[in-house]
Design a protein around this motif. Structure first.
Motif, PDB file in Angstrom:
ATOM      1  N   GLY A  43      17.593   1.298  13.386  1.00 52.96           N
ATOM      2  CA  GLY A  43      18.445   0.662  12.218  1.00 52.96           C
ATOM      3  C   GLY A  43      19.266   1.649  11.026  1.00 52.96           C
ATOM      4  N   ASP A  44      20.245   1.218  10.627  1.00 53.01           N
ATOM      5  CA  ASP A  44      21.063   1.953   9.767  1.00 53.01           C
ATOM      6  C   ASP A  44      21.072   1.471   8.142  1.00 53.01           C
ATOM      7  OD1 ASP A  44      21.718   4.136  11.537  1.00 53.01           O
ATOM      8  OD2 ASP A  44      23.219   2.406  12.546  1.00 53.01           O
ATOM      9  N   THR A  45      20.324   0.494   7.997  1.00 60.17           N
ATOM     10  CA  THR A  45      20.387  -0.305   6.735  1.00 60.17           C
ATOM     11  C   THR A  45      19.144  -0.676   6.322  1.00 60.17           C
ATOM     12  OG1 THR A  45      20.818  -2.458   7.424  1.00 60.17           O
ATOM     13  CG2 THR A  45      22.717  -1.288   7.363  1.00 60.17           C
ATOM     14  N   ILE A  46      18.975  -0.945   5.020  1.00 60.95           N
ATOM     15  CA  ILE A  46      17.713  -1.048   4.346  1.00 60.95           C
ATOM     16  C   ILE A  46      17.221  -2.638   4.834  1.00 60.95           C
ATOM     17  CG2 ILE A  46      16.717  -1.844   2.320  1.00 60.95           C
ATOM     18  CD1 ILE A  46      16.854   1.090   2.513  1.00 60.95           C
ATOM     19  N   GLU A  47      18.476  -3.326   5.000  1.00 64.02           N
ATOM     20  CA  GLU A  47      17.979  -4.613   5.524  1.00 64.02           C
ATOM     21  C   GLU A  47      17.390  -4.805   6.980  1.00 64.02           C
ATOM     22  OE1 GLU A  47      20.864  -4.823   2.157  1.00 64.02           O
ATOM     23  OE2 GLU A  47      21.051  -3.785   4.154  1.00 64.02           O
ATOM     24  N   GLU A  48      17.767  -3.673   7.682  1.00 61.37           N
ATOM     25  CA  GLU A  48      17.404  -3.747   8.739  1.00 61.37           C
ATOM     26  C   GLU A  48      15.805  -3.400   8.902  1.00 61.37           C
ATOM     27  OE1 GLU A  48      20.748  -2.674  12.146  1.00 61.37           O
ATOM     28  OE2 GLU A  48      20.676  -1.461  10.466  1.00 61.37           O
ATOM     29  N   VAL A  49      15.614  -2.321   7.904  1.00 63.11           N
ATOM     30  CA  VAL A  49      14.288  -1.747   7.748  1.00 63.11           C
ATOM     31  C   VAL A  49      13.228  -3.045   7.056  1.00 63.11           C
ATOM     32  CG1 VAL A  49      12.878  -0.330   6.386  1.00 63.11           C
ATOM     33  CG2 VAL A  49      15.170   0.677   7.024  1.00 63.11           C
ATOM     34  N   ALA A  50      13.774  -3.948   6.492  1.00 62.21           N
ATOM     35  CA  ALA A  50      13.238  -5.028   5.765  1.00 62.21           C
ATOM     36  C   ALA A  50      12.719  -6.067   6.872  1.00 62.21           C
ATOM     37  CB  ALA A  50      13.857  -5.493   4.876  1.00 62.21           C
ATOM     38  N   GLU A  51      13.570  -6.271   7.930  1.00 60.55           N
ATOM     39  CA  GLU A  51      13.375  -7.149   9.071  1.00 60.55           C
ATOM     40  C   GLU A  51      12.240  -6.539   9.935  1.00 60.55           C
ATOM     41  OE1 GLU A  51      14.605 -10.344   9.826  1.00 60.55           O
ATOM     42  OE2 GLU A  51      15.172 -10.118   7.867  1.00 60.55           O
ATOM     43  N   TYR A  52      12.308  -5.191  10.216  1.00 65.51           N
ATOM     44  CA  TYR A  52      11.470  -4.667  10.855  1.00 65.51           C
ATOM     45  C   TYR A  52      10.055  -4.753  10.285  1.00 65.51           C
ATOM     46  CZ  TYR A  52       8.132  -0.681  12.233  1.00 65.51           C
ATOM     47  OH  TYR A  52       7.060   0.008  12.575  1.00 65.51           O
ATOM     48  N   LEU A  53       9.840  -4.598   9.201  1.00 66.13           N
ATOM     49  CA  LEU A  53       8.655  -4.685   8.430  1.00 66.13           C
ATOM     50  C   LEU A  53       8.103  -6.012   8.491  1.00 66.13           C
ATOM     51  CD1 LEU A  53       9.302  -2.209   5.206  1.00 66.13           C
ATOM     52  CD2 LEU A  53       8.076  -1.929   7.240  1.00 66.13           C
ATOM     53  N   LYS A  54       8.831  -7.017   8.833  1.00 65.60           N
ATOM     54  CA  LYS A  54       8.134  -8.593   8.803  1.00 65.60           C
ATOM     55  C   LYS A  54       7.245  -8.674   9.974  1.00 65.60           C
ATOM     56  CE  LYS A  54      12.017 -10.836   6.608  1.00 65.60           C
ATOM     57  NZ  LYS A  54      13.313 -11.761   6.721  1.00 65.60           N
ATOM     58  N   THR A  55       7.546  -7.601  11.025  1.00 64.51           N
ATOM     59  CA  THR A  55       6.933  -7.553  12.403  1.00 64.51           C
ATOM     60  C   THR A  55       6.063  -6.518  12.737  1.00 64.51           C
ATOM     61  OG1 THR A  55       8.592  -6.425  13.568  1.00 64.51           O
ATOM     62  CG2 THR A  55       9.128  -8.379  13.362  1.00 64.51           C
ATOM     63  N   ASP A  56       5.763  -5.688  11.620  1.00 60.89           N
ATOM     64  CA  ASP A  56       4.739  -4.491  11.979  1.00 60.89           C
ATOM     65  C   ASP A  56       4.081  -3.978  10.804  1.00 60.89           C
ATOM     66  OD1 ASP A  56       3.341  -2.610  13.630  1.00 60.89           O
ATOM     67  OD2 ASP A  56       5.122  -1.873  14.235  1.00 60.89           O
ATOM     68  N   ASN A  57       2.964  -3.221  10.703  1.00 58.72           N
ATOM     69  CA  ASN A  57       2.462  -2.666   9.646  1.00 58.72           C
ATOM     70  C   ASN A  57       2.523  -1.111   9.892  1.00 58.72           C
ATOM     71  OD1 ASN A  57       0.924  -4.710   8.531  1.00 58.72           O
ATOM     72  ND2 ASN A  57      -0.183  -5.018  10.500  1.00 58.72           N
ATOM     73  N   VAL A  58       3.073  -0.428   8.565  1.00 55.72           N
ATOM     74  CA  VAL A  58       3.262   1.034   8.803  1.00 55.72           C
ATOM     75  C   VAL A  58       1.953   1.898   8.589  1.00 55.72           C
ATOM     76  CG1 VAL A  58       4.749   2.790   7.766  1.00 55.72           C
ATOM     77  CG2 VAL A  58       5.591   0.640   7.637  1.00 55.72           C
ATOM     78  N   VAL A  59       1.847   2.750   9.539  1.00 53.03           N
ATOM     79  CA  VAL A  59       0.830   3.566   9.401  1.00 53.03           C
ATOM     80  C   VAL A  59       1.316   5.262   8.957  1.00 53.03           C
ATOM     81  CG1 VAL A  59      -0.951   5.104  10.921  1.00 53.03           C
ATOM     82  CG2 VAL A  59      -0.061   2.698  11.539  1.00 53.03           C
ATOM     83  N   LYS A  60       2.373   5.475   9.205  1.00 57.44           N
ATOM     84  CA  LYS A  60       2.938   6.882   8.793  1.00 57.44           C
ATOM     85  C   LYS A  60       4.593   6.695   8.916  1.00 57.44           C
ATOM     86  CE  LYS A  60       3.215  10.548  11.164  1.00 57.44           C
ATOM     87  NZ  LYS A  60       3.253  11.910  11.923  1.00 57.44           N
TER      88      LYS A  60
END
Length: 259
Positions: free
Chosen positions: A126-143
């Protein structure tokens, strides 16, 4: 015989040329048969573990520099980077000349913008903050990895949200869950077995191994490590190319090395 719990780093310790040698794998099996425990202790998130490492006959995993812990026959211990902190970091590195970001999730890897790290076939791009936000709806960030060199002067800024490890010679920076480290991971495992830290053995080679090498009962540094890392070692073993981790484990369980 006093049981040890061995904590093995991955990259530069047991993982070389995209594999784990038969010598290391066989030694892990032998050491466990003698009644000792083996844990992987890595900066990598579960989603970034090489398949060959996941298949090793170990007792558990400490991932994300202590943020995500899998102990045998026990519920996982999971700490995650907040979604707000993830968005802030991506915004901080959104300029054209900024390094790319690799978000290591519990399930998937997300690469924000291009970087010198080539994506794997199953990475989400992804190249945009919006795409980051969409990803964060589906996963938890470890690092989160900043995938190029940064000015160390900005590390205090990053430390407001993260536990930060700067790798000046490998040109990347790890941003992990604040308050977690490879040492806190070791402590959680040793408490699980009701064993003192003196019976822990840490084997590693780089900056994110420094804390565990110093806090473990025995700290083993790989032969190819930088001198700054070797300076904290109780033992310096052979290089990863020469299966130094296996050699150290063999010597310790044989009683050749006692600290």
């Amino acid at each position: 015989m006093m049981p040890y719990v061995f904590f093995l780093d991955i990259d530069g310790t047991i993982f070389h040329d995209k594999t784990v040698s038969k010598k290391v794998s066989d030694t892990i099996q032998t050491v466990r048969k003698l009644g000792h425990k083996i844990y992987i202790n890595t900066g990598r998130a579960p989603s970034y573990l090489p398949q060959v490492v996941k298949e090793l006959p170990v007792d558990g995993f400490v991932c994300g520099c202590g943020g995500y812990i899998l102990r045998e026959n026990d519920s996982p211990i999971k700490h995650f980077v907040s979604k707000d902190a993830t968005i802030r970091l991506c915004r901080r590195f959104s300029a054209p000349d900024d390094p790319g970001i690799l978000i290591e999730g519990e399930k998937k890897l997300f690469r924000y913008r291009t970087s010198r790290w080539a994506p794997g076939k199953d990475w989400i791009l992804g190249d945009t903050i919006e795409e980051v936000a969409e990803y964060l709806k589906t996963d938890n960030v470890v690092k989160i990895n900043i995938n190029d060199d940064i000015d160390p002067k900005i590390i205090p800024e990053l430390e407001q949200d993260f536990a930060v490890t700067w790798h000046p010679t490998e040109y990347y920076t790890e941003c992990c869950v604040k308050g977690c480290s490879k040492t806190t991971g070791i402590q959680a495992v040793m408490e699980f077995y009701r064993l003192p830290m003196e019976q822990s053995v840490a084997i590693g080679d780089s900056e994110n191994d420094l804390d565990m090498l110093q806090s473990a009962g025995i700290g083993v540094v790989m032969g190819q490590a930088r001198e700054e890392i070797k300076a904290v070692a109780d033992i310096i073993t052979d290089s990863v190319e020469k299966d130094g981790a296996a050699t150290a484990m063999e010597r310790i369980v044989a009683g050749d090395i006692v600290i």
